[in-house]
Design an enzyme around this catalytic site. Structure first.
Site, mmCIF file in Angstrom:
data_model
loop_
_atom_site.group_PDB
_atom_site.id
_atom_site.type_symbol
_atom_site.label_atom_id
_atom_site.label_comp_id
_atom_site.label_asym_id
_atom_site.label_seq_id
_atom_site.Cartn_x
_atom_site.Cartn_y
_atom_site.Cartn_z
ATOM 1 N N GLU A 1 0.885 -1.168 0.000
ATOM 2 C CA GLU A 1 0.000 0.000 0.000
ATOM 3 C C GLU A 1 0.920 1.214 0.000
ATOM 4 O O GLU A 1 1.267 1.755 1.033
ATOM 5 C CB GLU A 1 -0.931 -0.031 1.224
ATOM 6 C CG GLU A 1 -2.109 0.923 1.094
ATOM 7 C CD GLU A 1 -1.757 2.343 1.483
ATOM 8 O OE1 GLU A 1 -1.144 3.059 0.646
ATOM 9 O OE2 GLU A 1 -2.089 2.741 2.594
ATOM 10 N N GLU B 1 4.698 11.447 -1.677
ATOM 11 C CA GLU B 1 5.537 10.608 -0.813
ATOM 12 C C GLU B 1 6.583 9.835 -1.603
ATOM 13 O O GLU B 1 7.559 9.355 -1.042
ATOM 14 C CB GLU B 1 4.733 9.643 0.070
ATOM 15 C CG GLU B 1 3.793 10.332 1.040
ATOM 16 C CD GLU B 1 3.042 9.340 1.917
ATOM 17 O OE1 GLU B 1 3.489 8.177 2.063
ATOM 18 O OE2 GLU B 1 1.995 9.734 2.458
#
Length: 448
Positions: free
Chosen positions: A185, A194
């Site tokens: 994930e 990110e």
């Protein structure tokens, strides 16, 4: 020695600040504040080549990366937020447990295992061996979860960066590509924030069997659409105006009370506040009726074949980066919003589609407004001025989007949205007659 001690001290301050404020933007806000005000050259969250530090960063870059990024993932409150996202959980559970025949007797790697729930499911689905890789001390909790669920004989938790670990090689061929399935994930806000995709791609290229290996999720897609949300747009504008009002009062008071002129700083302060309040995307949970047009796909990734270059963002002129919307009805257009979907399905690339196992029961995850709450929500880019929608007319919005990593932090992105509008007649006999065309508007937003 003094310089080293100072760097360590400020890194500890950065870590303590980033861990002390558990809101989505606070860690970046305070660490970036330190970066700009104290030691601007020492707090660049990127390697010398611009990569994420977990790949080829030096000790200083990795420490900064931990303070800016990994620190929050070592906290159980953050893990709980993700585990309480039922849309997220249901999609992964369906993909893994629903395809147990695909997992049976396979070697699985979970990249960024966190508290380890995906690794547990892989073991429960019949995997022969699961390697659960976690950079932070959350790995210690993951080990406890494996024992508590009776799968510690199948799951090995490895603490470290996936770019730096090694797995047992195949005895016959000595290859490192021993993994049948990679689950992860990895997705951030608007998919790419990110930059964890870099780590996943490197893990895939190093460990996954090339023609038969499976990626969970298998495909991801980014979407973009115009939305109506005047209440939030006006609130952003009001907060910006209030902040500037406070500045004027501050400058006047400082001059009157202390005899120091501060107006010289007004333009820089205004720029900072405009970037924060008006030109930063916001996390939103939009209602389905906020959408003013069908969303446009702006990027699609096949997880079996995508590259590091694909993960860097959306370059100018890239495939699917252009959009066109025709809007009519209630408005105005307050903003553009972005989100993503993830598919868990069989391989579609030429090498894998004929050789890799088929998934009999595909699963699907959407973070769009139609699917209700997810912890990702949507990233909404509010316009400084709304685009009006007039009765009896259609408004065509044509433009393009770019998304690029910031130089200071390789895990954060800036987004350039450029567009122009045309008003078209909707009257019978005059349909699509162009009534007005605007100049191109271009804004750069931060995705904090």
């Amino acid at each position: 020695i003094t310089t080293i001690l100072a760097a360590i001290t400020w890194q500890l301050v950065a870590v303590s600040l980033s861990c002390a404020f558990p809101t989505p933007d606070s860690p970046y806000f305070f660490v970036n504040l330190l970066k700009h005000l104290i030691m601007p050259d020492d707090f660049v969250n990127a390697s010398e080549t611009g990569e994420i530090p977990s790949y080829n960063g030096d000790a200083k870059a990795k420490a900064t990366d931990f303070a800016n990024y990994f620190c929050s993932y070592a906290q159980l409150y953050h893990q709980k937020q993700m585990l309480a996202d039922h849309n997220r959980m249901a999609a992964y559970h369906s993909a893994i447990i629903g395809n147990a025949d695909v997992f049976k007797d396979k070697v699985v790697m979970d990249v960024g295992t966190g508290s380890g729930i995906l690794a547990v499911w892989a073991a429960q689905a019949g995997a022969r061996k699961v390697y659960a890789v976690e950079y932070t001390d959350m790995a210690k909790h993951a080990k406890s979860v494996m024992v508590a669920n009776g799968v510690d004989d199948v799951v090995t938790v490895i603490q470290g960066a996936v770019e730096e670990i090694d797995l047992p090689t195949d005895e016959e061929s000595s290859t490192t590509q021993v993994v049948d399935i990679i689950i992860s994930e990895w997705m951030g806000y608007f998919l790419l924030r990110e930059s964890m995709l870099d780590s996943l791609i490197r893990a895939r290229d190093k460990f996954l069997k090339p023609d038969t290996g499976l990626m969970f999720p298998s495909h991801t897609t980014m979407y973009f659409a115009p939305v109506f949300d005047e209440e939030e747009r006006k609130m952003c504008s009001q907060e910006y105006s209030n902040s500037m009002g406070d500045w004027f009062e501050f400058a006047e008071s400082t001059k009157a009370v202390y005899g120091v002129e501060m107006n010289i700083l007004e333009s820089d302060f205004e720029r900072e506040q405009k970037e924060y309040y008006m030109l930063s995307s916001r996390w939103s949970e939009l209602k389905p009726d906020a959408l003013l047009a069908e969303p446009s796909m702006i990027k699609h990734l096949d997880m079996a074949t995508c590259t590091i270059e694909d993960s860097r963002g959306i370059s100018k002129g890239a495939k699917d980066s252009e959009f066109e919307f025709v809007v009519e009805g209630n408005g105005p257009v307050s903003a553009f919003a972005g989100w993503f979907t993830a598919d868990f399905k069989s391989r579609t690339d030429p090498d894998g589609s004929n050789k890799a196992p088929k998934l009999p029961y595909p699963a699907f995850l959407s973070t769009g407004p139609e699917n209700g709450y997810t912890h990702w929500g949507q990233q909404t880019f509010y316009l400084p001025s709304p685009i009006p929608l007039l009765k009896g007319q259609k408004t065509k919005i044509t433009g393009n989007i770019e998304m690029m990593r910031t130089k200071e932090n390789s895990r954060l992105y800036n987004c350039r949205i450029a567009y122009d509008t045309s008003r078209l007649s909707s009257e019978v006999g005059k349909a699509d007659q162009v009534l007005h065309t605007s100049k191109t508007v271009s804004q750069v937003y931060q995705i904090p």
